[in-house]
Design a protein around this motif. Structure first.
Motif, short mmCIF file in Angstrom:
data_model
loop_
_atom_site.label_atom_id
_atom_site.label_comp_id
_atom_site.label_asym_id
_atom_site.label_seq_id
_atom_site.Cartn_x
_atom_site.Cartn_y
_atom_site.Cartn_z
N ARG A 309 0.85 -1.19 0.00
CA ARG A 309 0.00 0.00 0.00
C ARG A 309 0.88 1.24 0.00
O ARG A 309 1.78 1.38 0.83
N LEU A 310 0.61 2.15 -0.93
CA LEU A 310 1.35 3.40 -0.99
C LEU A 310 0.58 4.45 -0.19
O LEU A 310 -0.59 4.72 -0.49
N PRO A 311 1.19 5.05 0.82
CA PRO A 311 0.45 6.01 1.65
C PRO A 311 0.16 7.29 0.89
O PRO A 311 1.01 7.79 0.15
N PRO A 312 -1.05 7.84 1.06
CA PRO A 312 -1.34 9.16 0.45
C PRO A 312 -0.52 10.24 1.14
O PRO A 312 -0.03 10.05 2.27
N LEU A 313 -0.40 11.37 0.49
CA LEU A 313 0.44 12.44 1.02
C LEU A 313 -0.07 12.95 2.36
O LEU A 313 0.72 13.37 3.21
N ARG A 314 -1.38 12.91 2.59
CA ARG A 314 -1.92 13.40 3.85
C ARG A 314 -1.51 12.52 5.04
O ARG A 314 -1.65 12.94 6.19
N GLU A 315 -1.02 11.29 4.76
CA GLU A 315 -0.52 10.42 5.83
C GLU A 315 0.98 10.55 6.03
O GLU A 315 1.54 9.89 6.90
N ARG A 316 1.61 11.39 5.23
CA ARG A 316 3.06 11.59 5.37
C ARG A 316 3.38 13.07 5.20
O ARG A 316 4.27 13.47 4.44
N ARG A 317 2.64 13.90 5.94
CA ARG A 317 2.79 15.35 5.80
C ARG A 317 4.20 15.82 6.14
O ARG A 317 4.66 16.84 5.62
N HIS A 350 -2.96 21.44 3.66
CA HIS A 350 -3.79 21.02 2.53
C HIS A 350 -3.83 19.50 2.46
O HIS A 350 -2.83 18.83 2.74
N ASP A 351 -4.98 18.93 2.09
CA ASP A 351 -5.13 17.48 2.08
C ASP A 351 -4.52 16.80 0.85
O ASP A 351 -4.27 15.60 0.87
N PHE A 352 -4.32 17.52 -0.23
CA PHE A 352 -3.74 16.98 -1.46
C PHE A 352 -4.42 15.69 -1.92
O PHE A 352 -3.82 14.62 -1.90
N PRO A 353 -5.68 15.78 -2.36
CA PRO A 353 -6.33 14.58 -2.90
C PRO A 353 -5.62 14.03 -4.12
O PRO A 353 -5.73 12.84 -4.43
N GLY A 354 -4.87 14.90 -4.82
CA GLY A 354 -4.08 14.44 -5.97
C GLY A 354 -2.68 14.00 -5.59
O GLY A 354 -1.86 13.67 -6.46
N ASN A 355 -2.36 14.04 -4.27
CA ASN A 355 -1.12 13.53 -3.73
C ASN A 355 0.12 14.23 -4.29
O ASN A 355 0.08 15.43 -4.52
N VAL A 356 1.21 13.50 -4.52
CA VAL A 356 2.47 14.14 -4.91
C VAL A 356 2.34 14.82 -6.27
O VAL A 356 2.94 15.87 -6.51
#
Length: 456
Positions: A309-317, A350-356
């Protein structure tokens, strides 16, 4: 007068010279230390890579590698020595080590050396740099230091040298192709090709021909035989991106490839053998698709031998400052741009739904909007507004532990509603809309298709 021979290694005299001589000839960095973490020997490969200017003998491993003044397990990291003492056997961990060139991820394998009574008096530690990821800004590759990132990277390091099929699971923009490349480069197949198949962009009529190849005359327009992408990946890795979009009839043929290592070109009866390692990726919920009959259960289990599983950016702020610095250097290499502390705080909120991928787009817009060398919070806020759909609400605060399960569903619903509003209000091309939303054209088309299907 006879000259005293030079020592074969940087070592403490209590260590067996035969062991030191053996380690000295190994190409990988090795050290030997005692149960008090004190280094008593280091081979040439270690000295060249980690300490070319100073001796490490007599110093503790945690001070040399991490600049810690306490053992790793007392500083928030996993300690291979502590784990080996508990298990009584060899242990493997992934650590971020200091080197003369900066911090680098290193695979560590620790082996206890037992005396005649069976006690482990010394430990041999082998270090192999993981060159596909960095713990500091870099021109390319995976970047991060957060616990979520390191947990994902540890799985990559463990599965890379094997032949196991890998399934990468994660939201759009989390870097699945970069992780697939990391798996490939950590494998014995690294000298051979990594071939990417974009399953989302291949219509059903072309999928079989593109992946497996075709013979001359197999269909209208097939004027010559053509090898497929499976053959192009021979000896290397085949990466199936967005595997959830593979049509059901083609899933059967892919299953045959996985189970038997064989396939047929379109228009041929000849059975060909493939030498490929399969890595696949999807943002879709494959178990739900299996339950709904849209994805084969047997294929799902063959693909997911080793899911990551690749963590979304909001889980690695906490990785945002590292990523932002590296991305700014990529989007504006001719300028020496920096983010003000308040600008970094604005990005972290910001939550970054589009991630990196979204972060990169925001920084590229901010670089264009900034006149000086320092990007302020107002510029970042403006870049975020420009990329937001017309009806999108303000960025939500960081997720709390109050509602861990309900939040993703609300985010998906909000994203779908925002996309519907953006499509209704937009009068330009799809390329312009994708640019406005801060996503790739391929991602936009996929999200539009999900809207039509009413899926997630």
């Amino acid at each position: 007068m006879t000259a005293t021979p030079a020592p074969v290694a940087d070592r403490d005299p209590v260590v067996l010279p035969e062991l030191v001589s053996y380690l000295e000839g190994l190409p990988e960095p090795h050290i030997v230390f005692d149960r008090h973490y004190r280094i008593v020997a280091a081979n040439a490969a270690y000295r060249a890579q980690f300490s070319p200017r100073a001796s490490v003998v007599g110093r503790t491993c945690y001070e040399v590698s991490h600049r810690f003044d306490v053992p790793c397990d007392r500083a928030g990291e996993s300690c291979p020595l502590a784990r080996s003492r508990a298990s009584g056997q060899r242990e493997r961990v992934l650590h971020l080590h200091h080197t003369p060139h900066g911090e680098a991820y290193v695979n560590i394998e620790l082996v206890p050396l037992r005396d005649a009574r069976g006690d482990a008096a010394y430990f041999v530690e082998k270090m192999e740099p993981l060159r596909v990821a960095q713990g500091e800004p870099a021109a390319e590759g995976l970047i991060g230091r957060s616990p979520a990132f390191q947990a994902m990277l540890d799985l990559v390091a463990r599965v890379g040298p094997s032949q196991a099929s890998v399934l990468l699971l994660g939201e759009s923009g989390t870097g699945k192709e970069l992780v697939a490349r990391a798996v490939h480069e950590a494998s014995p197949r690294a000298a051979h090709p990594l071939v990417v198949v974009d399953c989302a962009s291949l219509p059903e009529t072309l999928f079989e021909s593109e992946v497996f190849g075709h013979e001359k005359g197999a269909f209208t327009g097939a004027h010559a035989a053509k090898p497929g992408l499976v053959e192009a990946a021979s000896g290397g890795t085949l990466f199936l991106d967005e595997v959830g979009d593979i049509p059901l009839p083609m899933q059967v043929k892919l299953l045959r490839l996985l189970e038997s290592g064989t396939y047929r070109r379109v228009g041929s009866t000849e059975l060909r053998r493939a030498d490929v390692r399969l890595v696949s990726a999807t943002h879709r919920d494959l178990p739900t698709m299996v339950a709904e009959g849209r994805f084969r259960e047997d294929l799902f289990y063959r693909l997911s031998t080793f899911p990551i599983r690749l963590p979304p950016l909001r889980e690695r702020r906490e990785d945002i400052p590292l990523l932002a610095k590296a991305l700014l250097e990529r989007v504006a290499p001719q300028r020496r741009l920096a983010l003000a502390p308040v600008a970094l705080q604005r990005l972290a909120a910001h939550d970054f739904p589009g991630n990196v991928r979204e972060l990169r787009n925001v920084l590229e817009r901010a670089a264009l909007l900034a006149d000086g060398d320092v990007i302020g919070a107002e510029t970042v806020a403006r870049a975020l507004v420009i990329g937001a759909p017309p009806t999108a609400s303000r960025p939500a605060p960081p997720p709390s532990a109050a509602a861990p399960l309900a939040r993703p569903a609300r985010l998906r619903d909000a994203e779908r509603e925002a996309l519907r509003a953006a499509v209704a209000a937009h009068r330009g091309s799809r390329q312009d809309l994708a640019r406005q939303l801060g996503v790739s054209v391929r991602t936009l088309y996929r999200k539009l298709r999900e809207l039509d299907e009413g899926g997630d």
